[in-house]
Design a protein around this motif. Structure first.
Motif, PDB file in Angstrom:
ATOM      1  N   MET A 167       0.826  -1.206   0.000  1.00 55.31           N
ATOM      2  CA  MET A 167       0.000   0.000   0.000  1.00 55.31           C
ATOM      3  C   MET A 167       0.862   1.258   0.000  1.00 55.31           C
ATOM      4  N   VAL A 168       1.887   1.266   0.854  1.00 52.17           N
ATOM      5  CA  VAL A 168       2.777   2.427   0.927  1.00 52.17           C
ATOM      6  C   VAL A 168       3.558   2.581  -0.378  1.00 52.17           C
ATOM      7  N   ALA A 169       4.047   1.457  -0.918  1.00 50.67           N
ATOM      8  CA  ALA A 169       4.820   1.511  -2.164  1.00 50.67           C
ATOM      9  C   ALA A 169       3.968   2.031  -3.318  1.00 50.67           C
ATOM     10  N   ASP A 170       2.726   1.566  -3.414  1.00 50.45           N
ATOM     11  CA  ASP A 170       1.824   2.041  -4.466  1.00 50.45           C
ATOM     12  C   ASP A 170       1.559   3.541  -4.322  1.00 50.45           C
ATOM     13  N   ALA A 171       1.385   3.984  -3.070  1.00 49.57           N
ATOM     14  CA  ALA A 171       1.128   5.400  -2.831  1.00 49.57           C
ATOM     15  C   ALA A 171       2.326   6.246  -3.232  1.00 49.57           C
ATOM     16  N   VAL A 172       3.528   5.807  -2.849  1.00 47.59           N
ATOM     17  CA  VAL A 172       4.751   6.547  -3.191  1.00 47.59           C
ATOM     18  C   VAL A 172       4.958   6.577  -4.697  1.00 47.59           C
ATOM     19  N   THR A 173       4.703   5.432  -5.344  1.00 42.93           N
ATOM     20  CA  THR A 173       4.849   5.364  -6.802  1.00 42.93           C
ATOM     21  C   THR A 173       3.909   6.357  -7.490  1.00 42.93           C
ATOM     22  N   THR A 174       2.674   6.429  -7.004  1.00 45.16           N
ATOM     23  CA  THR A 174       1.706   7.369  -7.573  1.00 45.16           C
ATOM     24  C   THR A 174       2.108   8.806  -7.314  1.00 45.16           C
ATOM     25  N   PHE A 175       2.616   9.085  -6.103  1.00 44.26           N
ATOM     26  CA  PHE A 175       3.114  10.418  -5.783  1.00 44.26           C
ATOM     27  C   PHE A 175       4.192  10.852  -6.778  1.00 44.26           C
TER      28      PHE A 175
END
Length: 201
Positions: free
Chosen positions: A187-195
């Motif tokens: 979840m955190v990795a997906d969020a950072v990638t989107t950021f």
């Protein structure tokens, strides 16, 4: 109506993962009586349904008013799950909280495990396709059925604890912690990638 019902149910079933929820549910409620476990399951599903319904109806307005992006919500949910996962992996989960039942049913079971950013965002996207009473009913029915599936999965998993000894419960707790930590990191990795993608875009 049928199309949006099937799309909603299948998408949320995959995201909310009733089977994958079972180890986490059993580990968080292992010290409780079957009656308390059933109440915890009902409360968790009720909280999840309430949270997703609120975001389906008012999600865009809430996030806009608070100046919160979907990525920030996803990252926050991931960090919260990671804290719970680390407690399960290191035997630091608070017994009074687990014994109370209501707390673990609401957090982390109800949200962000069940009603997590993925389920919330998917529902908000489906809401945009609602253009009639029929499609609205199909979306609502999909939400209800997937939550009933989650409830049945947790309730029918309760007898498993009767055949497990203390070592078995410990094993389930470790597996749940590992699964939760993987979900949280993703979840955190997906969020950072989107950021990063949005910043570069």
């Amino acid at each position: 109506m049928t199309e949006i019902f099937v799309s909603t149910f299948v998408t949320l079933f995959v995201i909310m993962d009733p089977v994958g929820t079972i180890p986490v549910f059993l580990s968080l409620t292992a010290g409780q009586s079957p009656a308390k476990q059933r109440r915890a399951a009902i409360l968790a599903v009720a909280v999840s349904f309430l949270v997703i319904t609120i975001f389906a109806l008012f999600g865009q307005a809430i996030l806009h008013f608070l100046h919160i992006s979907l990525e920030a919500l996803q990252c926050a949910g991931g960090l919260l799950l990671l804290l719970v996962a680390l407690e399960l992996l290191t035997d630091n989960f608070d017994d009074p909280v687990a014994a109370a039942g209501a707390n673990v049913a609401m957090v982390p079971l109800g949200t962000p495990l069940l009603a997590g950013p993925g389920a919330i965002v998917a529902t908000m996207v489906f809401v945009q396709d609602v253009d009639s009473i029929g499609t609205g009913f199909g979306l609502g029915l999909g939400l209800v059925v997937v939550h009933l599936t989650l409830l049945l999965a947790m309730i029918f998993s309760i007898p498993i604890l009767k055949v497990l000894k203390e070592s078995g419960v410990l094993l389930i707790t470790r597996i749940a912690g590992l699964l939760l930590s993987a979900i949280a990191v993703q979840m955190v990795a997906d969020a950072v990638t989107t950021f990063i993608a949005n910043a570069n875009g």
